[in-house]
Scaffold this motif. Sequence first.
Motif, mmCIF file in Angstrom:
data_model
loop_
_atom_site.group_PDB
_atom_site.id
_atom_site.type_symbol
_atom_site.label_atom_id
_atom_site.label_comp_id
_atom_site.label_asym_id
_atom_site.label_seq_id
_atom_site.Cartn_x
_atom_site.Cartn_y
_atom_site.Cartn_z
ATOM 1 N N PHE A 1 -1.493 -9.393 4.147
ATOM 2 C CA PHE A 1 -1.721 -8.228 5.010
ATOM 3 C C PHE A 1 -0.393 -7.507 5.262
ATOM 4 C CE2 PHE A 1 -1.960 -6.427 9.368
ATOM 5 C CZ PHE A 1 -2.957 -5.488 9.143
ATOM 6 N N LYS A 2 -0.356 -6.202 4.951
ATOM 7 C CA LYS A 2 0.888 -5.441 5.043
ATOM 8 C C LYS A 2 1.015 -4.633 6.322
ATOM 9 C CE LYS A 2 1.302 -4.961 0.029
ATOM 10 N NZ LYS A 2 1.372 -4.005 -1.116
ATOM 11 N N GLY A 3 -0.010 -4.663 7.159
ATOM 12 C CA GLY A 3 0.043 -3.907 8.405
ATOM 13 C C GLY A 3 -0.788 -2.653 8.327
ATOM 14 N N ALA A 4 -1.171 -2.142 9.487
ATOM 15 C CA ALA A 4 -1.936 -0.896 9.558
ATOM 16 C C ALA A 4 -0.990 0.285 9.417
ATOM 17 C CB ALA A 4 -2.690 -0.815 10.887
ATOM 18 N N SER A 5 -1.537 1.408 8.970
ATOM 19 C CA SER A 5 -0.740 2.618 8.803
ATOM 20 C C SER A 5 -0.057 3.014 10.103
ATOM 21 C CB SER A 5 -1.645 3.760 8.320
ATOM 22 O OG SER A 5 -0.944 4.975 8.245
ATOM 23 N N ARG A 6 1.256 3.305 10.009
ATOM 24 C CA ARG A 6 2.085 3.782 11.122
ATOM 25 C C ARG A 6 2.328 2.711 12.191
ATOM 26 N NH1 ARG A 6 0.203 9.477 13.280
ATOM 27 N NH2 ARG A 6 2.292 9.392 14.173
ATOM 28 N N ARG A 7 1.944 1.473 11.921
ATOM 29 C CA ARG A 7 2.254 0.393 12.858
ATOM 30 C C ARG A 7 3.406 -0.400 12.267
ATOM 31 N NH1 ARG A 7 -2.255 3.487 13.801
ATOM 32 N NH2 ARG A 7 -3.189 2.966 15.797
ATOM 33 N N LEU A 8 4.624 -0.168 12.795
ATOM 34 C CA LEU A 8 5.848 -0.716 12.210
ATOM 35 C C LEU A 8 5.819 -0.561 10.691
ATOM 36 C CD1 LEU A 8 6.737 -3.853 14.349
ATOM 37 C CD2 LEU A 8 7.957 -1.700 14.199
ATOM 38 N N GLU A 9 5.599 0.674 10.282
ATOM 39 C CA GLU A 9 5.484 0.988 8.868
ATOM 40 C C GLU A 9 6.863 1.265 8.272
ATOM 41 O OE1 GLU A 9 3.434 4.427 6.032
ATOM 42 O OE2 GLU A 9 2.717 4.105 8.085
ATOM 43 N N TYR A 10 7.164 0.553 7.199
ATOM 44 C CA TYR A 10 8.439 0.719 6.502
ATOM 45 C C TYR A 10 8.523 2.112 5.887
ATOM 46 C CZ TYR A 10 11.538 0.338 2.429
ATOM 47 O OH TYR A 10 12.496 0.560 1.467
ATOM 48 N N ILE A 11 9.686 2.755 6.043
ATOM 49 C CA ILE A 11 9.918 4.059 5.422
ATOM 50 C C ILE A 11 10.936 3.957 4.295
ATOM 51 C CG2 ILE A 11 10.742 6.421 5.766
ATOM 52 C CD1 ILE A 11 9.748 6.359 8.561
ATOM 53 N N ALA A 12 12.095 3.368 4.594
ATOM 54 C CA ALA A 12 13.158 3.309 3.594
ATOM 55 C C ALA A 12 14.212 2.289 4.013
ATOM 56 C CB ALA A 12 13.811 4.688 3.421
ATOM 57 N N ASP A 13 15.046 1.877 3.052
ATOM 58 C CA ASP A 13 16.190 1.026 3.379
ATOM 59 C C ASP A 13 17.327 1.320 2.404
ATOM 60 O OD1 ASP A 13 16.468 -1.445 1.267
ATOM 61 O OD2 ASP A 13 14.375 -0.822 1.456
ATOM 62 N N HIS A 14 18.539 0.984 2.827
ATOM 63 C CA HIS A 14 19.712 1.216 1.991
ATOM 64 C C HIS A 14 20.860 0.351 2.513
ATOM 65 C CE1 HIS A 14 22.386 3.363 -0.717
ATOM 66 N NE2 HIS A 14 23.230 3.594 0.283
ATOM 67 N N GLU A 15 21.353 -0.510 1.659
ATOM 68 C CA GLU A 15 22.515 -1.341 1.963
ATOM 69 C C GLU A 15 22.398 -2.059 3.313
ATOM 70 O OE1 GLU A 15 25.969 1.123 1.558
ATOM 71 O OE2 GLU A 15 25.835 1.188 -0.647
ATOM 72 N N GLY A 16 21.246 -2.659 3.516
ATOM 73 C CA GLY A 16 21.063 -3.484 4.710
ATOM 74 C C GLY A 16 20.537 -2.763 5.929
ATOM 75 N N SER A 17 20.425 -1.432 5.870
ATOM 76 C CA SER A 17 19.846 -0.667 6.979
ATOM 77 C C SER A 17 18.406 -0.292 6.634
ATOM 78 C CB SER A 17 20.655 0.598 7.246
ATOM 79 O OG SER A 17 21.959 0.279 7.697
ATOM 80 N N VAL A 18 17.537 -0.312 7.655
ATOM 81 C CA VAL A 18 16.115 -0.070 7.430
ATOM 82 C C VAL A 18 15.613 0.991 8.410
ATOM 83 C CG1 VAL A 18 13.846 -1.151 7.180
ATOM 84 C CG2 VAL A 18 15.898 -2.533 6.860
ATOM 85 N N VAL A 19 14.636 1.785 7.957
ATOM 86 C CA VAL A 19 13.994 2.785 8.807
ATOM 87 C C VAL A 19 12.505 2.468 8.893
ATOM 88 C CG1 VAL A 19 13.496 5.232 9.158
ATOM 89 C CG2 VAL A 19 15.668 4.545 8.110
#
Length: 452
Positions: A301-319
Amino acid sequence: MRVHFIAIGGSVMHNLAIALANKGYLVSGSDDYIYEPSRTNLANNGLLPERLGWYPERITEDINAVVLGMHAKADNPELLKAQELGLQIYSYPAYIYEQAKDKTRVVIGGSHGKTTITSMIMHVLKSIGRDFDYVVGAKLEGFETMVSITQDAPLMIIEGDEYLASAIDRRPKFLLYHANIALISGIAWDHINVFPTYQEYLEQFEHFIESIETKGTLVYNKEDKEVQKLVSDNHSNINKHGYKLPDFTINKGISYLKTAKGDVPLQIFGKHNLSNLAGAFTVCEWLGVSRDEFYQAISTFKGASRRLEYIADHEGSVVYKDFAHSPSKVRASINAVKEQYPENKLVAIIELHTFSSLNEAFLQEYKHTMDAADEAIVFIDQHSFRQKNIKPIEAATIAHAFGREDILYVNDALILESHIEKMNPKGKNLLFMSSGNFGGLNLVNLSDKFFN
């Protein structure tokens, strides 16, 4: 069967219309405005009204049922015509009950976690091949629509909302489903435009428990004091089954559910999500799902839409972005990201745009909810004040309400974009929280600017 929808453009309304059309019903509808994705979904199913607006001449005696959306007012011309003709008029939850009254109805209620728990249960049932109908408040991965109503499914999973059913039915939606199995995840004051006191809001959950069918089941979060008290004070002839936060560990950014058969890796994180998982597990047990079946399914289960939804990451930082907008949800989402990434600083950005959150009296409910964030930003689109006819809120009022003198208050989307673009992303995570759209900002593009 001919059904007409007044305010067909609503998120659940248009999905219900599509579900009935797929069932073979003759469906029509109207609305004075229809936004995406409702417009495209209706068009793809041949249900988009030819013209926007209300046309009482379309309301005729051969209509078997009129479904009234919350967007339609009590003086709606089509509603008045339907009343004049004596047609059967339903709110959408009342009509869903009509479609599901011979099924086992599972209704997920609570001030927070409803969509996530509902989607967890749906994910598990689909994974093990169970046949079920559903009503959920978000688009879920693996499900084409937000509503499914079939002839033969013996079970319906329903996300139960405490907001009012329609302009002429002022009862909370979740009361109209008459649950066989109900869940309450927690209670935190919301919807002050219709429940101006906390006591009035609390009473709706009392009524929800009372609406459970005799010998039905209430699954409840026994770590929520308000819920626990309601359950203790209730003497209905129902089963009562409490759940609590399960044991879990975090290792290298992954949360593991601890079970008697070993640790189960999860694709979700945060104590509130683990608590939601415990609620879903308990409901699934009542539905006859084995523990092994549940653990295997929930690990994907990956989670519901917009509930702690991953957007992007780069070099250890996450959005991440999150639907959080009420005080309890804001606190839970911030704490979840901080616990999952303890080495990174967290920049938390909340958009206030609901009637409740823009009310200065209710604003005090946000006190200390953003304390765990290293940098806290409150965004209010200046247009929201004009749209809701509310006087603008001062920066000092925001700071006092949240209990943080260092909080940054922004009321222009371009200023927010510029501020984030100038940040040094090294060792920082971003968390966007809103049930709105941050003044139309594209959060994927904004993330790229943050990282660059």
